[in-house]
Design a protein around this motif. Structure first.
Motif, PDB file in Angstrom:
ATOM      1  N   GLN A   1      72.607 136.597  18.448  1.00 32.42           N
ATOM      2  CA  GLN A   1      72.439 136.352  19.881  1.00 32.42           C
ATOM      3  C   GLN A   1      70.992 136.567  20.315  1.00 32.42           C
ATOM      4  N   PHE A   2      70.565 135.768  21.302  1.00 26.44           N
ATOM      5  CA  PHE A   2      69.231 135.800  21.904  1.00 26.44           C
ATOM      6  C   PHE A   2      68.127 135.293  20.984  1.00 26.44           C
ATOM      7  N   VAL A   3      68.458 134.785  19.821  1.00 28.94           N
ATOM      8  CA  VAL A   3      67.448 134.234  18.927  1.00 28.94           C
ATOM      9  C   VAL A   3      67.025 132.846  19.412  1.00 28.94           C
ATOM     10  N   ARG A   4      65.749 132.506  19.193  1.00 29.41           N
ATOM     11  CA  ARG A   4      65.224 131.177  19.500  1.00 29.41           C
ATOM     12  C   ARG A   4      64.841 130.464  18.202  1.00 29.41           C
ATOM     13  N   ILE A   5      65.154 129.186  18.151  1.00 24.32           N
ATOM     14  CA  ILE A   5      64.782 128.333  17.020  1.00 24.32           C
ATOM     15  C   ILE A   5      63.888 127.237  17.575  1.00 24.32           C
ATOM     16  N   GLY A   6      62.637 127.215  17.144  1.00 28.58           N
ATOM     17  CA  GLY A   6      61.662 126.313  17.738  1.00 28.58           C
ATOM     18  C   GLY A   6      61.880 124.854  17.385  1.00 28.58           C
ATOM     19  N   ALA A   7      61.257 123.990  18.166  1.00 27.86           N
ATOM     20  CA  ALA A   7      61.354 122.540  17.954  1.00 27.86           C
ATOM     21  C   ALA A   7      60.841 122.155  16.575  1.00 27.86           C
ATOM     22  N   HIS A   8      61.482 121.163  15.977  1.00 30.10           N
ATOM     23  CA  HIS A   8      61.074 120.582  14.690  1.00 30.10           C
ATOM     24  C   HIS A   8      61.174 121.581  13.530  1.00 30.10           C
ATOM     25  N   SER A   9      61.851 122.696  13.744  1.00 28.53           N
ATOM     26  CA  SER A   9      62.026 123.658  12.654  1.00 28.53           C
ATOM     27  C   SER A   9      63.304 123.343  11.882  1.00 28.53           C
ATOM     28  N   MET A  10      63.485 124.048  10.780  1.00 27.45           N
ATOM     29  CA  MET A  10      64.662 123.830   9.941  1.00 27.45           C
ATOM     30  C   MET A  10      65.115 125.164   9.355  1.00 27.45           C
ATOM     31  N   LEU A  11      66.389 125.471   9.570  1.00 30.95           N
ATOM     32  CA  LEU A  11      66.993 126.664   8.986  1.00 30.95           C
ATOM     33  C   LEU A  11      67.894 126.246   7.840  1.00 30.95           C
ATOM     34  N   GLY A  12      67.641 126.746   6.657  1.00 37.55           N
ATOM     35  CA  GLY A  12      68.407 126.358   5.484  1.00 37.55           C
ATOM     36  C   GLY A  12      69.848 126.827   5.537  1.00 37.55           C
ATOM     37  N   GLY A  13      70.678 126.215   4.723  1.00 33.63           N
ATOM     38  CA  GLY A  13      72.095 126.531   4.692  1.00 33.63           C
ATOM     39  C   GLY A  13      72.380 127.960   4.268  1.00 33.63           C
ATOM     40  N   ALA A  14      73.496 128.507   4.765  1.00 36.47           N
ATOM     41  CA  ALA A  14      73.971 129.849   4.428  1.00 36.47           C
ATOM     42  C   ALA A  14      72.934 130.921   4.724  1.00 36.47           C
ATOM     43  N   SER A  15      72.167 130.725   5.788  1.00 34.88           N
ATOM     44  CA  SER A  15      71.154 131.695   6.189  1.00 34.88           C
ATOM     45  C   SER A  15      71.701 132.626   7.266  1.00 34.88           C
ATOM     46  N   ALA A  16      71.112 133.812   7.341  1.00 33.22           N
ATOM     47  CA  ALA A  16      71.402 134.760   8.414  1.00 33.22           C
ATOM     48  C   ALA A  16      70.120 134.960   9.204  1.00 33.22           C
ATOM     49  N   LEU A  17      70.126 134.494  10.450  1.00 35.38           N
ATOM     50  CA  LEU A  17      68.912 134.510  11.261  1.00 35.38           C
ATOM     51  C   LEU A  17      69.042 135.551  12.361  1.00 35.38           C
ATOM     52  N   VAL A  18      68.135 136.531  12.366  1.00 35.31           N
ATOM     53  CA  VAL A  18      68.199 137.606  13.359  1.00 35.31           C
ATOM     54  C   VAL A  18      66.941 137.687  14.217  1.00 35.31           C
ATOM     55  N   GLN A  19      65.920 136.870  13.912  1.00 34.17           N
ATOM     56  CA  GLN A  19      64.713 136.802  14.721  1.00 34.17           C
ATOM     57  C   GLN A  19      64.309 135.347  14.901  1.00 34.17           C
ATOM     58  N   ASP A  20      63.308 135.116  15.760  1.00 33.72           N
ATOM     59  CA  ASP A  20      62.935 133.765  16.141  1.00 33.72           C
ATOM     60  C   ASP A  20      62.257 133.006  14.996  1.00 33.72           C
ATOM     61  N   VAL A  21      62.551 131.699  14.928  1.00 30.46           N
ATOM     62  CA  VAL A  21      61.859 130.801  14.004  1.00 30.46           C
ATOM     63  C   VAL A  21      60.844 129.992  14.804  1.00 30.46           C
ATOM     64  N   PRO A  22      59.547 130.119  14.535  1.00 27.97           N
ATOM     65  CA  PRO A  22      58.567 129.339  15.285  1.00 27.97           C
ATOM     66  C   PRO A  22      58.772 127.840  15.083  1.00 27.97           C
ATOM     67  N   PRO A  23      58.319 127.035  16.035  1.00 29.37           N
ATOM     68  CA  PRO A  23      58.429 125.586  15.870  1.00 29.37           C
ATOM     69  C   PRO A  23      57.705 125.111  14.614  1.00 29.37           C
ATOM     70  N   PHE A  24      58.258 124.057  14.015  1.00 30.93           N
ATOM     71  CA  PHE A  24      57.677 123.357  12.865  1.00 30.93           C
ATOM     72  C   PHE A  24      57.871 124.089  11.534  1.00 30.93           C
TER      73      PHE A  24
END
Length: 262
Positions: A157-180
């Motif tokens: 919750q509350f995480v941001r995923i930037g434009a044009h970014s890509m999160l790979g499969g079976a990932s656990a995301l707990v902080q923001d991914v910058p764009p691109f």
């Protein structure tokens, strides 16, 4: 001929365009608005204060506009707003917002939402986003345009995923991914710039090169975050074709509340 199957239930008060097609055993609630040429698959439920634009396709057994999974929710008339030309596949769940946030969950235009995806309350999904099968967005997640979330991934919750970014499969995301940026893993870590995606979307070689330089400053040069921000600002004013993209990159980093993946 009616486009609503005789076994479907459309409650009085629902605003349904004449061109909408609703399949067998689907249920549409009283506070729902559905725009032209949208199709609703069999056994799907669209409820709550939900608005769908035009040319959307809802797969079978989808649950759209349900109550937020938030223990603070007390029945307030919060909303779900879905734009145009979205594909929302089977067994997807998308919930309305909460009064603790803006009160509205939003999904923009031209998004591709695969089977079993969950979009939690107060999420803000941009345009041309791909959420692969079984991707799970907790509440208050923000996803920028053209981002891709891999299958079986979980986003805190509350995480941001930037434009044009890509999160790979079976990932656990707990902080923001910058764009691109490409990210993957449990917990997700950065793995370079999404070069192929940027090329497909018409980014110039100079812009991609500038973003690669920005990535090195942030992740590869041994700088502290504050030192990297200073040099990123300098890079963003270099006067080249990549200045706008680098400014978007550094603006995102500077505005992060949860911190960026490192």
């Amino acid at each position: 001929m009616s486009r609503i199957h005789p076994t479907a239930i459309v409650e009085p008060g629902a605003q349904i365009d004449d061109t909408v097609e609703i399949g067998p055993y689907a249920i549409v609630g009283a506070h729902v608005t559905i725009g032209a040429r949208t199709t609703v698959g069999s056994h799907s439920v669209i409820e709550g204060h939900t608005t769908l634009g035009e040319d959307n396709h809802i797969g079978h057994f989808a649950s759209i506009g349900g109550r937020p999974q938030d223990m603070k929710y007390k029945g307030e008339p919060t909303k779900l707003a879905i734009g145009n030309r979205n594909t929302i596949r089977e067994f997807t769940t998308i919930h309305t917002g909460t009064v603790q946030d803006t009160g509205t969950t939003t999904l923009g235009d031209d998004n591709w939402i695969m089977a079993y995806v969950h979009v939690g309350h107060d999420c803000q999904i941009g345009n041309n986003v791909i959420l692969s099968s079984n991707a799970q967005m907790a509440g208050h997640v923000l996803i920028g345009d053209h981002a891709i979330v891999g299958g079986m991934s979980g986003v805190h919750q509350f995480v941001r995923i930037g434009a044009h970014s890509m999160l790979g499969g079976a990932s656990a995301l707990v902080q923001d991914v910058p764009p691109f940026v490409i990210a993957a893993g449990n917990k997700a870590e950065p793995h370079g710039i999404n070069v192929e995606g940027l090329r497909r979307r018409g980014f110039s070689a100079d812009a991609i090169s500038a973003l690669r330089s920005a990535y090195r400053l942030l992740y590869k040069n041994g700088l502290s975050l504050e030192e990297a921000k200073v040099q990123l600002r300098e890079l963003a004013s270099a006067g080249g074709d990549g200045d706008e993209a680098v400014r978007e990159f550094v603006d995102f980093v500077e505005s992060s509340q949860r911190g960026i993946i490192r």
